[in-house]
Design a protein around this motif. Sequence first.
Motif, PDB file in Angstrom:
ATOM      1  N   HIS A   1     -10.867  -2.133   3.340  1.00 22.62           N
ATOM      2  CA  HIS A   1      -9.745  -1.326   2.893  1.00 22.62           C
ATOM      3  C   HIS A   1      -9.082  -1.993   1.690  1.00 22.62           C
ATOM      4  CE1 HIS A   1      -8.720   0.945   6.900  1.00 22.62           C
ATOM      5  NE2 HIS A   1      -9.678   1.531   6.213  1.00 22.62           N
ATOM      6  N   VAL A   2      -8.529  -1.165   0.814  1.00 24.34           N
ATOM      7  CA  VAL A   2      -7.779  -1.630  -0.345  1.00 24.34           C
ATOM      8  C   VAL A   2      -6.513  -0.784  -0.414  1.00 24.34           C
ATOM      9  CG1 VAL A   2      -7.851  -2.110  -2.810  1.00 24.34           C
ATOM     10  CG2 VAL A   2      -9.985  -2.076  -1.500  1.00 24.34           C
ATOM     11  N   ALA A   3      -5.359  -1.430  -0.546  1.00 18.61           N
ATOM     12  CA  ALA A   3      -4.101  -0.675  -0.549  1.00 18.61           C
ATOM     13  C   ALA A   3      -3.013  -1.462  -1.255  1.00 18.61           C
ATOM     14  CB  ALA A   3      -3.664  -0.350   0.888  1.00 18.61           C
ATOM     15  N   GLY A   4      -1.924  -0.790  -1.507  1.00 17.20           N
ATOM     16  CA  GLY A   4      -0.769  -1.416  -2.134  1.00 17.20           C
ATOM     17  C   GLY A   4       0.370  -1.598  -1.157  1.00 17.20           C
ATOM     18  N   GLY A   5       1.295  -2.470  -1.504  1.00 12.45           N
ATOM     19  CA  GLY A   5       2.457  -2.725  -0.669  1.00 12.45           C
ATOM     20  C   GLY A   5       3.660  -3.078  -1.526  1.00 12.45           C
ATOM     21  N   GLU A   6       4.723  -3.489  -0.861  1.00 12.51           N
ATOM     22  CA  GLU A   6       5.970  -3.795  -1.563  1.00 12.51           C
ATOM     23  C   GLU A   6       6.692  -4.938  -0.866  1.00 12.51           C
ATOM     24  OE1 GLU A   6       7.799   0.307  -2.985  1.00 12.51           O
ATOM     25  OE2 GLU A   6       6.906   0.469  -0.987  1.00 12.51           O
ATOM     26  N   ARG A   7       7.450  -5.677  -1.633  1.00 12.67           N
ATOM     27  CA  ARG A   7       8.253  -6.765  -1.075  1.00 12.67           C
ATOM     28  C   ARG A   7       9.634  -6.232  -0.706  1.00 12.67           C
ATOM     29  NH1 ARG A   7       7.836 -12.037  -0.457  1.00 12.67           N
ATOM     30  NH2 ARG A   7       9.707 -13.355  -0.480  1.00 12.67           N
ATOM     31  N   ALA A   8      10.065  -6.550   0.514  1.00 12.31           N
ATOM     32  CA  ALA A   8      11.391  -6.142   0.983  1.00 12.31           C
ATOM     33  C   ALA A   8      11.831  -7.096   2.072  1.00 12.31           C
ATOM     34  CB  ALA A   8      11.364  -4.709   1.513  1.00 12.31           C
ATOM     35  N   GLY A   9      13.109  -7.485   2.036  1.00  8.44           N
ATOM     36  CA  GLY A   9      13.640  -8.350   3.067  1.00  8.44           C
ATOM     37  C   GLY A   9      12.965  -9.703   3.143  1.00  8.44           C
ATOM     38  N   GLY A  10      12.488 -10.191   2.003  1.00  8.04           N
ATOM     39  CA  GLY A  10      11.840 -11.492   1.978  1.00  8.04           C
ATOM     40  C   GLY A  10      10.410 -11.492   2.469  1.00  8.04           C
ATOM     41  N   ARG A  11       9.845 -10.313   2.727  1.00 13.39           N
ATOM     42  CA  ARG A  11       8.467 -10.200   3.213  1.00 13.39           C
ATOM     43  C   ARG A  11       7.701  -9.199   2.364  1.00 13.39           C
ATOM     44  NH1 ARG A  11       6.290 -13.309   7.620  1.00 13.39           N
ATOM     45  NH2 ARG A  11       8.069 -14.231   8.702  1.00 13.39           N
ATOM     46  N   TYR A  12       6.386  -9.381   2.325  1.00 18.37           N
ATOM     47  CA  TYR A  12       5.523  -8.400   1.664  1.00 18.37           C
ATOM     48  C   TYR A  12       5.025  -7.437   2.731  1.00 18.37           C
ATOM     49  CZ  TYR A  12       1.805  -6.308  -1.121  1.00 18.37           C
ATOM     50  OH  TYR A  12       0.998  -5.417  -1.785  1.00 18.37           O
ATOM     51  N   HIS A  13       5.278  -6.140   2.526  1.00 18.30           N
ATOM     52  CA  HIS A  13       4.931  -5.116   3.505  1.00 18.30           C
ATOM     53  C   HIS A  13       3.760  -4.282   2.997  1.00 18.30           C
ATOM     54  CE1 HIS A  13       8.654  -5.633   5.953  1.00 18.30           C
ATOM     55  NE2 HIS A  13       9.113  -6.085   4.794  1.00 18.30           N
ATOM     56  N   ASP A  14       2.754  -4.124   3.851  1.00 19.43           N
ATOM     57  CA  ASP A  14       1.562  -3.340   3.519  1.00 19.43           C
ATOM     58  C   ASP A  14       1.880  -1.866   3.785  1.00 19.43           C
ATOM     59  OD1 ASP A  14      -1.242  -2.875   2.956  1.00 19.43           O
ATOM     60  OD2 ASP A  14      -1.552  -2.657   5.115  1.00 19.43           O
ATOM     61  N   THR A  15       2.456  -1.192   2.790  1.00 18.39           N
ATOM     62  CA  THR A  15       3.016   0.144   3.006  1.00 18.39           C
ATOM     63  C   THR A  15       2.032   1.281   2.802  1.00 18.39           C
ATOM     64  OG1 THR A  15       3.713   0.336   0.695  1.00 18.39           O
ATOM     65  CG2 THR A  15       5.279  -0.684   2.252  1.00 18.39           C
ATOM     66  N   HIS A  16       0.959   1.064   2.064  1.00 14.71           N
ATOM     67  CA  HIS A  16       0.029   2.132   1.667  1.00 14.71           C
ATOM     68  C   HIS A  16       0.755   3.214   0.861  1.00 14.71           C
ATOM     69  CE1 HIS A  16      -2.706   1.294   5.441  1.00 14.71           C
ATOM     70  NE2 HIS A  16      -2.463   0.214   4.705  1.00 14.71           N
ATOM     71  N   ALA A  17       1.857   2.857   0.237  1.00 10.41           N
ATOM     72  CA  ALA A  17       2.665   3.833  -0.506  1.00 10.41           C
ATOM     73  C   ALA A  17       2.996   3.335  -1.897  1.00 10.41           C
ATOM     74  CB  ALA A  17       3.946   4.132   0.261  1.00 10.41           C
ATOM     75  N   ALA A  18       2.195   2.403  -2.406  1.00 12.03           N
ATOM     76  CA  ALA A  18       2.430   1.824  -3.723  1.00 12.03           C
ATOM     77  C   ALA A  18       1.085   1.545  -4.377  1.00 12.03           C
ATOM     78  CB  ALA A  18       3.240   0.530  -3.596  1.00 12.03           C
ATOM     79  N   PRO A  19       1.063   1.368  -5.683  1.00 14.46           N
ATOM     80  CA  PRO A  19      -0.202   1.046  -6.349  1.00 14.46           C
ATOM     81  C   PRO A  19      -0.793  -0.264  -5.835  1.00 14.46           C
ATOM     82  CG  PRO A  19       1.457   1.694  -7.952  1.00 14.46           C
ATOM     83  CD  PRO A  19       2.172   1.525  -6.642  1.00 14.46           C
ATOM     84  N   VAL A  20      -2.107  -0.363  -5.894  1.00 16.27           N
ATOM     85  CA  VAL A  20      -2.785  -1.597  -5.504  1.00 16.27           C
ATOM     86  C   VAL A  20      -2.439  -2.685  -6.514  1.00 16.27           C
ATOM     87  CG1 VAL A  20      -5.013  -2.698  -5.069  1.00 16.27           C
ATOM     88  CG2 VAL A  20      -4.671  -0.288  -4.473  1.00 16.27           C
ATOM     89  N   PRO A  21      -1.896  -3.812  -6.077  1.00 17.62           N
ATOM     90  CA  PRO A  21      -1.540  -4.863  -7.040  1.00 17.62           C
ATOM     91  C   PRO A  21      -2.783  -5.570  -7.575  1.00 17.62           C
ATOM     92  CG  PRO A  21      -1.088  -5.609  -4.812  1.00 17.62           C
ATOM     93  CD  PRO A  21      -1.493  -4.160  -4.700  1.00 17.62           C
TER      94      PRO A  21
END
Length: 275
Positions: free
Chosen positions: A205-225
């Motif tokens: 699997h390949v997916a994007g995530g976002e940083r929030a609350g001091g953690r990186y979250h695998d959201t599947h709702a952002a571009p692949v970094p």
Amino acid sequence: MGDAVPAGLGVGIGWRPAISGFVASLPGLRFTEAIAESVRPARPDPALLALRDRGAAVVPHGIRLSLGGAEPVSAGRVAHLAACAEALGSPLVSEHVAFVRAGGVEAGHLLPVPRTRAALDVLTANVRRTLDGLPVPLAVEPIAALFDWPDAEYDEAAFLTELAERTGVLLLLDVANVYANARNRGADPLDLIDRLPLERVAYCHVAGGERAGGRYHDTHAAPVPPEVLDLVAELCARRRPPGALLERDDRYPPAAELRDELDAVAAASGHPRVT
């Protein structure tokens, strides 16, 4: 021993109703994945059947089996996975190394399995029960975990390797999960990749995530970094999995951006473009 790794999946994208038209429009697509709990085996979505009929592999991807739960897996849920595979002509099905319920209470999330001998025994038994009820191979996916249980007796690589050795199960390696876990733990993601039985990886699997609350979250709702694409390239330089699938579950971008992401996955993995 164990189930054979499927061949020739190539680059794929997760099938979701919101982007089903886009998925169907990809001329070179040979591989997609559908959430198993959303599939009605007696009457699958015509768009999924059309993909199947044109030769694309459709993989049912379970999220509710709870392989890591203390209770035996539900025979009914295993039967549903089997029926999905038969209805869609699937080469394999996939699920998670996780639990989602305990004592009859639904968590609503994929929760990490403690890396202990006792937990591995339970997981092994549930994977074997599942394999016994399926007409096709099973690939299991290690999850992105925001916490680790204390008193671990295995690291993640040893835990997954022993599971594969005990059961013959295949692995679904989520590169985005590997990146997220390593980033949150302050570890090198290649340490895990270099110690896994890569010959057992059915696809990634390949997916994007976002940083929030001091953690990186695998959201599947952002571009692949770029870092995840670099990790795909590192994985494929060691041993290229038969398939690489882009996951996008929310905040869908325009079609042109999705095509660009698929092209980037193809470039990183060495698989042919599907756009």
